[in-house]
Scaffold this motif. Structure first.
Motif, PDB file in Angstrom:
ATOM      1  N   SER A   8       0.834  -1.201   0.000  1.00  0.00           N
ATOM      2  CA  SER A   8       0.000   0.000   0.000  1.00  0.00           C
ATOM      3  C   SER A   8       0.868   1.251   0.000  1.00  0.00           C
ATOM      4  O   SER A   8       0.555   2.235  -0.654  1.00  0.00           O
ATOM      5  CB  SER A   8      -0.935   0.004   1.212  1.00  0.00           C
ATOM      6  OG  SER A   8      -0.184   0.019   2.399  1.00  0.00           O
ATOM      7  N   ILE A   9       1.988   1.209   0.739  1.00  0.00           N
ATOM      8  CA  ILE A   9       2.898   2.360   0.750  1.00  0.00           C
ATOM      9  C   ILE A   9       3.477   2.578  -0.638  1.00  0.00           C
ATOM     10  O   ILE A   9       3.521   3.700  -1.140  1.00  0.00           O
ATOM     11  CB  ILE A   9       4.009   2.148   1.802  1.00  0.00           C
ATOM     12  CG1 ILE A   9       3.410   2.264   3.213  1.00  0.00           C
ATOM     13  CG2 ILE A   9       5.121   3.172   1.611  1.00  0.00           C
ATOM     14  CD1 ILE A   9       4.378   1.838   4.289  1.00  0.00           C
ATOM     15  N   ALA A  10       3.901   1.497  -1.291  1.00  0.00           N
ATOM     16  CA  ALA A  10       4.451   1.619  -2.641  1.00  0.00           C
ATOM     17  C   ALA A  10       3.385   2.144  -3.594  1.00  0.00           C
ATOM     18  O   ALA A  10       3.661   2.976  -4.455  1.00  0.00           O
ATOM     19  CB  ALA A  10       4.976   0.265  -3.102  1.00  0.00           C
ATOM     20  N   ASN A  11       2.151   1.678  -3.424  1.00  0.00           N
ATOM     21  CA  ASN A  11       1.053   2.152  -4.268  1.00  0.00           C
ATOM     22  C   ASN A  11       0.837   3.643  -4.071  1.00  0.00           C
ATOM     23  O   ASN A  11       0.648   4.385  -5.043  1.00  0.00           O
ATOM     24  CB  ASN A  11      -0.225   1.377  -3.903  1.00  0.00           C
ATOM     25  CG  ASN A  11      -1.039   1.049  -5.141  1.00  0.00           C
ATOM     26  OD1 ASN A  11      -0.647   1.350  -6.254  1.00  0.00           O
ATOM     27  ND2 ASN A  11      -2.183   0.445  -4.929  1.00  0.00           N
ATOM     28  N   ILE A  14       3.644   5.577  -5.775  1.00  0.00           N
ATOM     29  CA  ILE A  14       3.476   5.590  -7.228  1.00  0.00           C
ATOM     30  C   ILE A  14       2.375   6.570  -7.614  1.00  0.00           C
ATOM     31  O   ILE A  14       2.512   7.340  -8.567  1.00  0.00           O
ATOM     32  CB  ILE A  14       3.167   4.163  -7.735  1.00  0.00           C
ATOM     33  CG1 ILE A  14       4.412   3.285  -7.598  1.00  0.00           C
ATOM     34  CG2 ILE A  14       2.683   4.203  -9.185  1.00  0.00           C
ATOM     35  CD1 ILE A  14       4.124   1.812  -7.810  1.00  0.00           C
ATOM     36  N   CYS A  15       1.283   6.587  -6.849  1.00  0.00           N
ATOM     37  CA  CYS A  15       0.195   7.521  -7.134  1.00  0.00           C
ATOM     38  C   CYS A  15       0.671   8.962  -6.975  1.00  0.00           C
ATOM     39  O   CYS A  15       0.351   9.821  -7.797  1.00  0.00           O
ATOM     40  CB  CYS A  15      -0.980   7.262  -6.183  1.00  0.00           C
ATOM     41  SG  CYS A  15      -2.133   6.033  -6.830  1.00  0.00           S
ATOM     42  N   LEU A  16       1.445   9.231  -5.923  1.00  0.00           N
ATOM     43  CA  LEU A  16       1.939  10.587  -5.696  1.00  0.00           C
ATOM     44  C   LEU A  16       2.853  11.016  -6.836  1.00  0.00           C
ATOM     45  O   LEU A  16       2.754  12.139  -7.334  1.00  0.00           O
ATOM     46  CB  LEU A  16       2.705  10.648  -4.360  1.00  0.00           C
ATOM     47  CG  LEU A  16       1.827  10.823  -3.127  1.00  0.00           C
ATOM     48  CD1 LEU A  16       2.674  10.687  -1.867  1.00  0.00           C
ATOM     49  CD2 LEU A  16       1.138  12.173  -3.149  1.00  0.00           C
ATOM     50  N   ILE A  17       3.755  10.124  -7.270  1.00  0.00           N
ATOM     51  CA  ILE A  17       4.668  10.456  -8.367  1.00  0.00           C
ATOM     52  C   ILE A  17       3.875  10.722  -9.637  1.00  0.00           C
ATOM     53  O   ILE A  17       4.153  11.661 -10.381  1.00  0.00           O
ATOM     54  CB  ILE A  17       5.693   9.316  -8.557  1.00  0.00           C
ATOM     55  CG1 ILE A  17       6.641   9.273  -7.359  1.00  0.00           C
ATOM     56  CG2 ILE A  17       6.477   9.512  -9.850  1.00  0.00           C
ATOM     57  CD1 ILE A  17       7.518   8.046  -7.356  1.00  0.00           C
TER      58      ILE A  17
END
Length: 46
Positions: A8-11, A14-17
């Motif tokens: 979830s943190i990686a997701n 990725i969404c923020l980037i």
């Protein structure tokens, strides 16, 4: 539990980037029209 939280943190990252890249592209498109106003105002203010 740690695997799902890491995912979830990686997701989120990725969404923020992705959102940041979209905002940067929109801002760079609008920069010539919007960015010229504060620059001109600061130059005229001096």
């Amino acid at each position: 539990m740690t695997k799902s939280s890491n995912y979830s943190i990686a997701n989120m990252v990725i969404c923020l980037i992705y959102l940041m890249s979209k905002w940067i592209s929109i801002y760079s498109e609008l920069l010539p029209s919007i960015g010229a106003l504060p620059i001109a105002a600061s130059l005229l203010g001096r």
